[in-house]
Design a protein around this motif. Structure first.
Motif, PDB file in Angstrom:
ATOM      1  N   GLU A 246       3.681 -11.835   0.583  1.00  0.00           N
ATOM      2  CA  GLU A 246       2.898 -10.615   0.371  1.00  0.00           C
ATOM      3  C   GLU A 246       2.321 -10.571  -1.032  1.00  0.00           C
ATOM      4  O   GLU A 246       1.148 -10.245  -1.231  1.00  0.00           O
ATOM      5  CB  GLU A 246       3.790  -9.388   0.601  1.00  0.00           C
ATOM      6  CG  GLU A 246       3.123  -8.058   0.304  1.00  0.00           C
ATOM      7  CD  GLU A 246       2.128  -7.639   1.368  1.00  0.00           C
ATOM      8  OE1 GLU A 246       1.063  -7.095   1.000  1.00  0.00           O
ATOM      9  OE2 GLU A 246       2.404  -7.873   2.554  1.00  0.00           O
ATOM     10  N   GLU A 256      -1.705   0.167   0.476  1.00  0.00           N
ATOM     11  CA  GLU A 256      -1.203   1.378   1.116  1.00  0.00           C
ATOM     12  C   GLU A 256       0.272   1.242   1.457  1.00  0.00           C
ATOM     13  O   GLU A 256       1.048   2.188   1.298  1.00  0.00           O
ATOM     14  CB  GLU A 256      -2.022   1.651   2.378  1.00  0.00           C
ATOM     15  CG  GLU A 256      -1.648   2.928   3.097  1.00  0.00           C
ATOM     16  CD  GLU A 256      -2.518   3.168   4.322  1.00  0.00           C
ATOM     17  OE1 GLU A 256      -2.596   4.315   4.765  1.00  0.00           O
ATOM     18  OE2 GLU A 256      -3.122   2.200   4.818  1.00  0.00           O
ATOM     19  N   GLU A 257       0.676   0.043   1.904  1.00  0.00           N
ATOM     20  CA  GLU A 257       2.069  -0.172   2.279  1.00  0.00           C
ATOM     21  C   GLU A 257       3.002  -0.019   1.072  1.00  0.00           C
ATOM     22  O   GLU A 257       4.109   0.501   1.189  1.00  0.00           O
ATOM     23  CB  GLU A 257       2.232  -1.566   2.897  1.00  0.00           C
ATOM     24  CG  GLU A 257       1.556  -1.742   4.249  1.00  0.00           C
ATOM     25  CD  GLU A 257       0.047  -1.964   4.134  1.00  0.00           C
ATOM     26  OE1 GLU A 257      -0.645  -1.887   5.163  1.00  0.00           O
ATOM     27  OE2 GLU A 257      -0.427  -2.198   3.003  1.00  0.00           O
ATOM     28  N   GLU A 258       2.551  -0.485  -0.082  1.00  0.00           N
ATOM     29  CA  GLU A 258       3.377  -0.336  -1.285  1.00  0.00           C
ATOM     30  C   GLU A 258       3.566   1.128  -1.636  1.00  0.00           C
ATOM     31  O   GLU A 258       4.677   1.576  -1.936  1.00  0.00           O
ATOM     32  CB  GLU A 258       2.718  -1.060  -2.456  1.00  0.00           C
ATOM     33  CG  GLU A 258       2.814  -2.558  -2.411  1.00  0.00           C
ATOM     34  CD  GLU A 258       2.157  -3.183  -3.620  1.00  0.00           C
ATOM     35  OE1 GLU A 258       2.755  -3.123  -4.704  1.00  0.00           O
ATOM     36  OE2 GLU A 258       1.052  -3.720  -3.491  1.00  0.00           O
ATOM     37  N   ASN A 260       3.417   3.679   0.203  1.00  0.00           N
ATOM     38  CA  ASN A 260       4.206   4.406   1.201  1.00  0.00           C
ATOM     39  C   ASN A 260       5.665   3.961   1.232  1.00  0.00           C
ATOM     40  O   ASN A 260       6.450   4.451   2.046  1.00  0.00           O
ATOM     41  CB  ASN A 260       3.594   4.203   2.596  1.00  0.00           C
ATOM     42  CG  ASN A 260       2.268   4.933   2.741  1.00  0.00           C
ATOM     43  OD1 ASN A 260       1.988   5.874   2.002  1.00  0.00           O
ATOM     44  ND2 ASN A 260       1.454   4.496   3.679  1.00  0.00           N
ATOM     45  N   GLY A 261       6.021   3.008   0.363  1.00  0.00           N
ATOM     46  CA  GLY A 261       7.414   2.569   0.299  1.00  0.00           C
ATOM     47  C   GLY A 261       7.810   1.591   1.381  1.00  0.00           C
ATOM     48  O   GLY A 261       9.012   1.327   1.575  1.00  0.00           O
ATOM     49  N   GLN A 262       6.837   1.022   2.116  1.00  0.00           N
ATOM     50  CA  GLN A 262       7.171   0.090   3.190  1.00  0.00           C
ATOM     51  C   GLN A 262       7.533  -1.294   2.652  1.00  0.00           C
ATOM     52  O   GLN A 262       8.186  -2.071   3.340  1.00  0.00           O
ATOM     53  CB  GLN A 262       5.983  -0.027   4.155  1.00  0.00           C
ATOM     54  CG  GLN A 262       5.641   1.282   4.854  1.00  0.00           C
ATOM     55  CD  GLN A 262       4.384   1.160   5.708  1.00  0.00           C
ATOM     56  OE1 GLN A 262       4.053   0.088   6.180  1.00  0.00           O
ATOM     57  NE2 GLN A 262       3.674   2.269   5.886  1.00  0.00           N
ATOM     58  N   LEU A 263       7.071  -1.604   1.439  1.00  0.00           N
ATOM     59  CA  LEU A 263       7.384  -2.887   0.823  1.00  0.00           C
ATOM     60  C   LEU A 263       8.406  -2.656  -0.286  1.00  0.00           C
ATOM     61  O   LEU A 263       8.188  -1.836  -1.177  1.00  0.00           O
ATOM     62  CB  LEU A 263       6.117  -3.537   0.255  1.00  0.00           C
ATOM     63  CG  LEU A 263       4.990  -3.781   1.263  1.00  0.00           C
ATOM     64  CD1 LEU A 263       3.787  -4.385   0.556  1.00  0.00           C
ATOM     65  CD2 LEU A 263       5.458  -4.691   2.384  1.00  0.00           C
ATOM     66  N   ARG A 264       9.505  -3.376  -0.238  1.00  0.00           N
ATOM     67  CA  ARG A 264      10.572  -3.172  -1.199  1.00  0.00           C
ATOM     68  C   ARG A 264      10.695  -4.379  -2.129  1.00  0.00           C
ATOM     69  O   ARG A 264      10.210  -5.472  -1.829  1.00  0.00           O
ATOM     70  CB  ARG A 264      11.910  -2.957  -0.474  1.00  0.00           C
ATOM     71  CG  ARG A 264      11.926  -1.790   0.485  1.00  0.00           C
ATOM     72  CD  ARG A 264      11.783  -0.457  -0.236  1.00  0.00           C
ATOM     73  NE  ARG A 264      12.890  -0.227  -1.169  1.00  0.00           N
ATOM     74  CZ  ARG A 264      12.968   0.837  -1.966  1.00  0.00           C
ATOM     75  NH1 ARG A 264      11.993   1.732  -1.973  1.00  0.00           N
ATOM     76  NH2 ARG A 264      14.005   1.004  -2.776  1.00  0.00           N
ATOM     77  N   ARG A 293       6.539   5.733  -8.124  1.00  0.00           N
ATOM     78  CA  ARG A 293       7.472   4.839  -7.431  1.00  0.00           C
ATOM     79  C   ARG A 293       8.583   4.311  -8.334  1.00  0.00           C
ATOM     80  O   ARG A 293       9.547   3.750  -7.867  1.00  0.00           O
ATOM     81  CB  ARG A 293       6.718   3.641  -6.847  1.00  0.00           C
ATOM     82  CG  ARG A 293       5.588   4.036  -5.905  1.00  0.00           C
ATOM     83  CD  ARG A 293       5.022   2.812  -5.208  1.00  0.00           C
ATOM     84  NE  ARG A 293       4.480   1.841  -6.151  1.00  0.00           N
ATOM     85  CZ  ARG A 293       4.741   0.533  -6.114  1.00  0.00           C
ATOM     86  NH1 ARG A 293       5.556   0.052  -5.206  1.00  0.00           N
ATOM     87  NH2 ARG A 293       4.192  -0.295  -6.982  1.00  0.00           N
TER      88      ARG A 293
END
Length: 649
Positions: A246, A256-258, A260-264, A293
């Motif tokens: 990624e 957007e995924e970052e 929204n907290g979907q990528l850790r 974040r």
């Protein structure tokens, strides 16, 4: 009572508002002409409704109040000194007097700031075309002349006391935020010594760093170190345990995924689960994108402002000198505006890091364009004979003019300005670095100084170079980085000449913090080669692609589908293609010692193989798609290795 007497209290506010208006008009004029690269991004943003709404809120909430408050403060100081020498003047002054003197006070403060950093005059119309030796004295006459004339007309010989007093008070007020901004709170030694300290210098090239003073620094110097990806946000995301597939694809802005907290970040999660304190400090937070974040990953995060408000700090502040001068006094962390102290951020990070397990600091003081201060200009022979505009670098090929090419004065070289800034940054930092060996909180820590990527200066002609650039391509100028490690077990002098992969730094940190395995010289140079993976960005504004050759890369104008305005700035939200689709377009590289091989895929299939020895290009050859897939698979196997497992998990 005359109208001017009734309205006279409004004069200081009117003067402050006028100064801000003139500054904004000059800013708009600066970006009205043709632009490209970062300047083009700014110019586009000025016409973007989303960015305009953000800018208006920032102006109303922060900038305008500072100018209005500054106006009344300047007038009160001016009035107090005048009344001290002529008590009757307290009842005589009117709107015109207060407006004119407040305006002059603002002008004098700007002059003091321009004197400290003369190169900032290249954004000022008319003055930018005058040699420093003429422009600066002319500004003194334009600003102080009318004040002196009116004072002598009103007070006669007493003006010899009044005018110098005003100039002194205005100068002291101009210096006040710069002094306050350099005050660093001194924290007492912690009860828990730091285990590891990472100090990152954005865009620091190893050849320049070593030649400008780093060669004499304490620690083990690794001559062949390479970034894992030449983009700051992606680099740190990988260092923190982000998915390599990624975070080797993207750009400076989070997805957007970052958001929204979907990528850790797997390692940061593991550090937190173990109860470790991890602190991250940066003097330009927009380059990482942690707004909203940071608290979920770190024990503490500090930056001048959250998110892309930093874009104002580091890029637009030069157009608002009065506002910029107060930034570091009012912000929660030092910034990178032209008047910021080069060592302020590192000093504060070291103090605030006491008691943590892992402390990280990243500086962007080498970001382009570089505005040299007066002390830095001393390194240029006869700098006062240059015009401010001579030192403004050119950002891209579309902006190069025949007059630019004709002016081959070597003092104009942006690489020279870069070298000077590196020299002064390292000189400011060296006492701090050397002192860590005796600091009870840092003496036993593994201390690493590195860069997330290098910096490239493209040639238009052998004598003329564009301003520095990074994050666009794979080549030794962007991929080679300085890498210096000090602390227990690391002797002074050169380390292995094998290629050092910064993925090794990620793994060594994880093994130390999660498994208590010491970091040692054997932690680096252990991989068969240093692996690099990146979806390069189209850079035809820096150098034209060969005729008929089109590499698979992002077009900088079409990176995203949409953007959204969050409370902390403008954030990119959606990429054009899915991650799986973008995987097929990445370029890759591998390094063994000082030899670097770069493979760039072509739009029609196949790829070009670039071979470098040090910074010298040895050759370019086409390879088939099958051969490219084969070498890419080899590099991916090394690059996409999972981060070390958490013990006991």
């Amino acid at each position: 009572m005359p109208l001017s007497r009734r309205l006279r209290l409004l004069a200081p506010f009117a003067a402050g508002a006028l100064v801000l208006l003139l500054s904004l008009l000059a800013l708009g004029a600066y970006y009205q002409g043709p632009s490209t690269g970062l300047s083009g991004f700014v110019a586009d943003g000025l016409h973007n409704p989303t960015a305009q709404a953000f800018a208006l809120r920032l102006l109303a909430r922060e900038v305008l109040p500072l100018y209005l408050g500054g106006g009344i403060l300047l007038w009160l100081l001016t009035l107090a000194w005048g009344v001290l020498l002529d008590r009757g003047w307290a009842h005589q002054w009117g709107f015109g007097t207060a407006f004119g003197l407040t305006l002059a006070a603002f002008g004098w403060i700007h002059l003091v700031l321009w004197w400290r950093v003369p190169t900032t005059l290249w954004v000022i119309p008319v003055v930018q075309h005058l040699p420093f030796a003429l422009g600066l004295p002319l500004l003194v006459l334009v600003i102080a002349g009318p004040v002196a004339h009116r004072a002598f007309h009103h007070w006669g010989r007493r003006a010899w006391l009044i005018v110098p007093g005003w100039l002194l008070l205005w100068t002291l007020l101009a210096q006040a935020p710069l002094v306050l901004g350099r005050r660093v709170p001194t924290d007492p030694p912690g009860h828990h010594p730091v285990q590891a300290l990472l100090v990152g210098v954005d865009a620091l090239r190893p050849d320049v760093a070593e030649s400008q003073g780093m060669a004499a620094w304490t620690g083990t110097h690794y001559p062949n170190a390479y970034t894992m990806v030449p983009a700051t946000r992606l680099f740190y995301s990988l260092l923190w345990g982000g998915d390599p597939a990624e975070y080797s694809i993207g750009n400076a802005l989070p997805s957007e995924e970052e958001l929204n907290g979907q990528l850790r970040y797997a390692l940061l999660d593991a550090y937190k689960a173990k109860g470790l304190k991890v602190r991250f400090y940066i003097d330009d937070g927009g380059t990482i994108g942690l707004a909203g974040r940071g608290s979920g990953f770190f024990d503490e995060v500090a930056m001048p402002a959250a998110g892309w408000e930093n874009f104002v700090n580091s890029n637009l502040a030069v157009h608002l000198p009065f506002y910029a001068s107060w930034m570091d006094a009012l912000r929660v962390f030092p910034s990178t505006n032209p008047w910021a102290g080069l060592d302020a951020g590192l000093r504060e990070a070291l103090e605030r890091g006491r008691g943590a397990d892992l402390v990280m600091f990243h500086t962007c003081h080498l970001h382009q364009p570089i505005f040299l201060s007066r002390s830095e200009l001393q390194d240029l022979p006869r700098w006062w004979t240059l015009k401010p505009l001579d030192l403004r670098p050119v950002a891209g090929l579309p902006l190069v003019t025949p007059s630019e090419l004709a002016n081959t004065d070597p003092r104009r070289d942006p690489l020279l300005a870069y070298r000077i800034r590196v020299r002064h940054l390292l000189a400011a930092w060296k006492p701090l670095w050397e002192g860590l060996a005796k600091d009870p909180d840092y003496a036993q820590a593994t201390r690493v100084l590195f860069s997330d990527h290098g910096e490239r200066f493209y040639h238009v002609t052998p004598e003329f170079q564009l301003q520095g650039i990074h994050g666009y391509d794979l080549d030794p100028w962007e991929l080679r980085i300085p890498f210096l490690v000090a602390g227990p077990g690391f002797p002074n002098g050169p380390g292995t000449d094998r290629a050092v992969d910064t993925l090794e730094l990620r793994d060594a940190l994880a093994e130390k913090l999660l498994g208590s395995k010491p970091i040692s010289p054997s932690s680096f140079g252990t991989r068969p080669f240093a692996a690099v993976r990146y979806h390069t960005i189209r850079a035809d504004f820096l150098r034209p692609e060969p005729e008929g050759v089109h590499y698979l890369s992002y077009d900088s104008k079409k990176i995203v589908q949409g953007a959204a305005l969050l409370p902390h700035g403008v954030w990119v939200m959606r990429y054009q293609a899915t991650l799986a689709e973008r995987q097929h377009e990445v370029s890759v590289a591998r390094a063994e010692g000082d030899h670097l091989d770069v493979y760039k895929p072509l739009e029609g299939g196949g790829a070009h193989h670039f071979s470098y020895h040090g910074y010298r290009l040895e050759g370019v050859e086409p390879i088939t798609q099958a051969d490219f897939e084969k070498v890419k698979a080899q590099i991916d196997a090394e690059y996409l290795r999972p981060v070390p497992e958490v013990p006991g998990k």
